[in-house]
Each structure stands twice: as C-alpha cells, then as structure tokens.
Scaffold this active site. Structure first.
Site, PDB file in Angstrom:
ATOM      1  N   TYR A   5      63.195 -29.771  13.142  1.00  0.00           N
ATOM      2  CA  TYR A   5      63.496 -28.855  12.029  1.00  0.00           C
ATOM      3  C   TYR A   5      62.897 -29.349  10.708  1.00  0.00           C
ATOM      4  O   TYR A   5      63.391 -28.994   9.634  1.00  0.00           O
ATOM      5  CB  TYR A   5      65.005 -28.650  11.912  1.00  0.00           C
ATOM      6  CG  TYR A   5      65.548 -27.580  12.852  1.00  0.00           C
ATOM      7  CD1 TYR A   5      65.063 -26.266  12.811  1.00  0.00           C
ATOM      8  CD2 TYR A   5      66.554 -27.855  13.768  1.00  0.00           C
ATOM      9  CE1 TYR A   5      65.558 -25.280  13.654  1.00  0.00           C
ATOM     10  CE2 TYR A   5      67.061 -26.873  14.618  1.00  0.00           C
ATOM     11  CZ  TYR A   5      66.554 -25.574  14.544  1.00  0.00           C
ATOM     12  OH  TYR A   5      67.053 -24.592  15.374  1.00  0.00           O
ATOM     13  N   ASN A  35      74.778 -20.922  15.737  1.00  0.00           N
ATOM     14  CA  ASN A  35      74.346 -19.606  16.209  1.00  0.00           C
ATOM     15  C   ASN A  35      73.729 -19.624  17.609  1.00  0.00           C
ATOM     16  O   ASN A  35      72.897 -18.785  17.950  1.00  0.00           O
ATOM     17  CB  ASN A  35      73.427 -18.954  15.174  1.00  0.00           C
ATOM     18  CG  ASN A  35      72.208 -19.799  14.857  1.00  0.00           C
ATOM     19  OD1 ASN A  35      71.973 -20.828  15.491  1.00  0.00           O
ATOM     20  ND2 ASN A  35      71.429 -19.372  13.887  1.00  0.00           N
ATOM     21  N   LYS A  37      71.715 -24.200  21.866  1.00  0.00           N
ATOM     22  CA  LYS A  37      72.149 -25.250  20.951  1.00  0.00           C
ATOM     23  C   LYS A  37      73.492 -25.850  21.418  1.00  0.00           C
ATOM     24  O   LYS A  37      74.151 -25.303  22.306  1.00  0.00           O
ATOM     25  CB  LYS A  37      72.246 -24.668  19.539  1.00  0.00           C
ATOM     26  CG  LYS A  37      70.878 -24.201  18.975  1.00  0.00           C
ATOM     27  CD  LYS A  37      71.040 -23.565  17.608  1.00  0.00           C
ATOM     28  CE  LYS A  37      69.695 -23.223  16.983  1.00  0.00           C
ATOM     29  NZ  LYS A  37      69.867 -22.615  15.630  1.00  0.00           N
ATOM     30  N   HIS A  71      68.035 -21.077  19.629  1.00  0.00           N
ATOM     31  CA  HIS A  71      66.828 -21.176  18.804  1.00  0.00           C
ATOM     32  C   HIS A  71      65.699 -20.481  19.538  1.00  0.00           C
ATOM     33  O   HIS A  71      65.619 -20.548  20.766  1.00  0.00           O
ATOM     34  CB  HIS A  71      66.426 -22.643  18.585  1.00  0.00           C
ATOM     35  CG  HIS A  71      64.999 -22.772  18.127  1.00  0.00           C
ATOM     36  ND1 HIS A  71      64.633 -22.602  16.808  1.00  0.00           N
ATOM     37  CD2 HIS A  71      63.847 -22.966  18.818  1.00  0.00           C
ATOM     38  CE1 HIS A  71      63.310 -22.722  16.724  1.00  0.00           C
ATOM     39  NE2 HIS A  71      62.815 -22.941  17.927  1.00  0.00           N
ATOM     40  N   GLU A 119      56.222 -26.141  19.615  1.00  0.00           N
ATOM     41  CA  GLU A 119      57.595 -26.401  20.055  1.00  0.00           C
ATOM     42  C   GLU A 119      57.676 -26.603  21.572  1.00  0.00           C
ATOM     43  O   GLU A 119      58.482 -27.405  22.050  1.00  0.00           O
ATOM     44  CB  GLU A 119      58.507 -25.257  19.603  1.00  0.00           C
ATOM     45  CG  GLU A 119      58.690 -25.248  18.087  1.00  0.00           C
ATOM     46  CD  GLU A 119      59.625 -24.163  17.577  1.00  0.00           C
ATOM     47  OE1 GLU A 119      59.981 -24.209  16.388  1.00  0.00           O
ATOM     48  OE2 GLU A 119      60.016 -23.271  18.374  1.00  0.00           O
TER      49      GLU A 119
HETATM   50  P1  ATP Z   1      66.040 -20.936  14.724  1.00  0.00           P
HETATM   51  O1  ATP Z   1      64.874 -21.558  13.972  1.00  0.00           O
HETATM   52  O2  ATP Z   1      67.112 -21.923  15.071  1.00  0.00           O
HETATM   53  O3  ATP Z   1      65.586 -20.109  15.874  1.00  0.00           O
HETATM   54  P2  ATP Z   1      66.104 -18.837  12.801  1.00  0.00           P
HETATM   55  O4  ATP Z   1      64.620 -18.859  12.913  1.00  0.00           O
HETATM   56  O5  ATP Z   1      66.806 -17.543  13.020  1.00  0.00           O
HETATM   57  O6  ATP Z   1      66.757 -19.881  13.770  1.00  0.00           O
HETATM   58  P3  ATP Z   1      65.859 -20.491  10.445  1.00  0.00           P
HETATM   59  O7  ATP Z   1      65.764 -19.891   9.094  1.00  0.00           O
HETATM   60  O8  ATP Z   1      64.621 -21.037  11.073  1.00  0.00           O
HETATM   61  O9  ATP Z   1      66.557 -19.401  11.398  1.00  0.00           O
HETATM   62  O10 ATP Z   1      66.991 -21.624  10.388  1.00  0.00           O
HETATM   63  C1  ATP Z   1      67.070 -22.611  11.401  1.00  0.00           C
HETATM   64  C2  ATP Z   1      68.524 -22.851  11.705  1.00  0.00           C
HETATM   65  O11 ATP Z   1      69.156 -23.456  10.588  1.00  0.00           O
HETATM   66  C3  ATP Z   1      69.367 -21.592  11.964  1.00  0.00           C
HETATM   67  O12 ATP Z   1      69.260 -21.098  13.273  1.00  0.00           O
HETATM   68  C4  ATP Z   1      70.751 -22.106  11.673  1.00  0.00           C
HETATM   69  O13 ATP Z   1      71.267 -22.894  12.756  1.00  0.00           O
HETATM   70  C5  ATP Z   1      70.494 -23.011  10.465  1.00  0.00           C
HETATM   71  N1  ATP Z   1      70.625 -22.251   9.208  1.00  0.00           N
HETATM   72  C6  ATP Z   1      69.750 -21.350   8.698  1.00  0.00           C
HETATM   73  N2  ATP Z   1      70.162 -20.858   7.523  1.00  0.00           N
HETATM   74  C7  ATP Z   1      71.347 -21.469   7.257  1.00  0.00           C
HETATM   75  C8  ATP Z   1      72.294 -21.416   6.194  1.00  0.00           C
HETATM   76  N3  ATP Z   1      72.100 -20.619   5.138  1.00  0.00           N
HETATM   77  N4  ATP Z   1      73.400 -22.213   6.287  1.00  0.00           N
HETATM   78  C9  ATP Z   1      73.604 -23.029   7.333  1.00  0.00           C
HETATM   79  N5  ATP Z   1      72.743 -23.136   8.377  1.00  0.00           N
HETATM   80  C10 ATP Z   1      71.641 -22.375   8.348  1.00  0.00           C
HETATM   81 MG    MG Z   2      63.463 -20.636  12.759  1.00  0.00          MG
END
Ligand code: ATP
Ligand code: MG
Length: 143
Positions: free
Chosen positions: A51, A114, A11, A117, A128
C-alpha cells in the site's frame, strides 16, 4: 474478447468472518476464474510496500495494522475484462456508498475494514500479481 488477469485479496476481516467461500462463490458466479490462490500472513514490511501508494494518507498506519491483523487470501482472477468486472463485484471502497449486491455493500463493516482488495488498472494488476505470485504459480485454463 479481452481476457485479463487481476489481483484480488480477501483481507483479514473477510478471513476472520469466514467469508472466503462466499467471496469465491461471487467471483465464480460472475464468470471469473481463480487461476492462482494462497493464504498468507503479511509482514509489516510487505503491507507497507503493498500500500506504498497511500503512504502520505492519514489512514496509512491504520491500514497497514489492519492488513497485518490476521491472514489474508490472495488470488489471481482471470476473465473477460476481469479488472473492471472484479471492481464492480467488490463495490465502492465505502460500504455505505457501495451498490446493493456488491461484496462491500453486503459484507463489509466500514470504509477501512472492507473485506476485499482489487487491482485498479492493467499496470497495477501486473505489479500486484507479481507481488504475490511467481509465473509458475499461475494455472491458466487449458481448454
Ligand atoms: P483497495 O485498494 O483495497 O482495493 P480501493 O481501491 O477501493 O481499495 P483505496 O483508495 O485504494 O480503495 O484505499 C485502499 C484501502 O485503504 C481501502 O480499501 C480501505 O481498506 C483503506 N481506506 C481507504 N480510504 C480510507 C479512509 N478514508 N479511512 C480509512 N481507511 C481507508
Ligand atoms: Mg486501491
């Protein structure tokens, strides 16, 4: 053997912090192979579409703005149980909850910023990968 492919993204925060090599090193050390790779600047429409599953969540707007704040590096990883293995290497979404030694525990600043992804299942991985790569962009192992 269950050889899978999964979609990985470094990211904008990971690219900005010069962590591309560090993240790739972790993938390679874990036995995952990078079989396609590209750097790109996501448009707002692309980030919203990528997303879309989160569009009702309170963090969606911020997430889209974060994902377009700079270039990302997208890659296809291939290997034994690659989807789950990649998720393990990434660690939990929130770096405070991620296991020690994972990318997010070691390198991420917050639950939003974080670093990486990863696809969360077989169907998501297929969709994806197709979002970023044509079939002809993917270079599987020849031997
Ligand atoms: P990713 O889909 O990016 O691999 P993930 O599957 O661990 O991450 P998801 O629940 O799919 O997490 O959330 C997608 C992304 O949205 C997260 O990686 C983070 O960047 C953001 N995100 C998720 N939860 C929160 C939150 N509570 N507050 C802010 N940003 C969030
Ligand atoms: Mg995810």
């Amino acid at each position: 053997m269950n050889i899978e492919r999964t979609l990985s993204i470094i990211k904008p925060d990971g690219v900005e912090k010069n962590l591309i090599g560090e993240v790739y090193r972790r993938f390679e050390q874990a036995g995952l192979r990078i079989v396609a790779s590209r750097m790109l600047q996501l448009s707002q429409a692309q980030a919203e579409a990528f997303y879309a599953v989160h569009r009702e969540r309170p963090f969606y707007r911020d997430l889209v703005n974060y994902m377009i704040s700079g270039p990302v590096v997208a890659q296809v990883l291939e290997g034994e149980n690659a989807i789950e293995r990649h998720r393990e290497i990434m660690g939990a979404t929130d770096p405070k909850k991620a296991a020690k030694g994972t990318i997010r525990a070691d390198l991420a600043a917050s639950i939003e910023e974080n670093v990486v992804h990863g696809s969360d299942g077989a169907e998501t991985a297929r969709n994806e990968i197709a979002f970023f790569f044509a079939q002809s962009d993917i270079c599987p192992r020849l031997r």
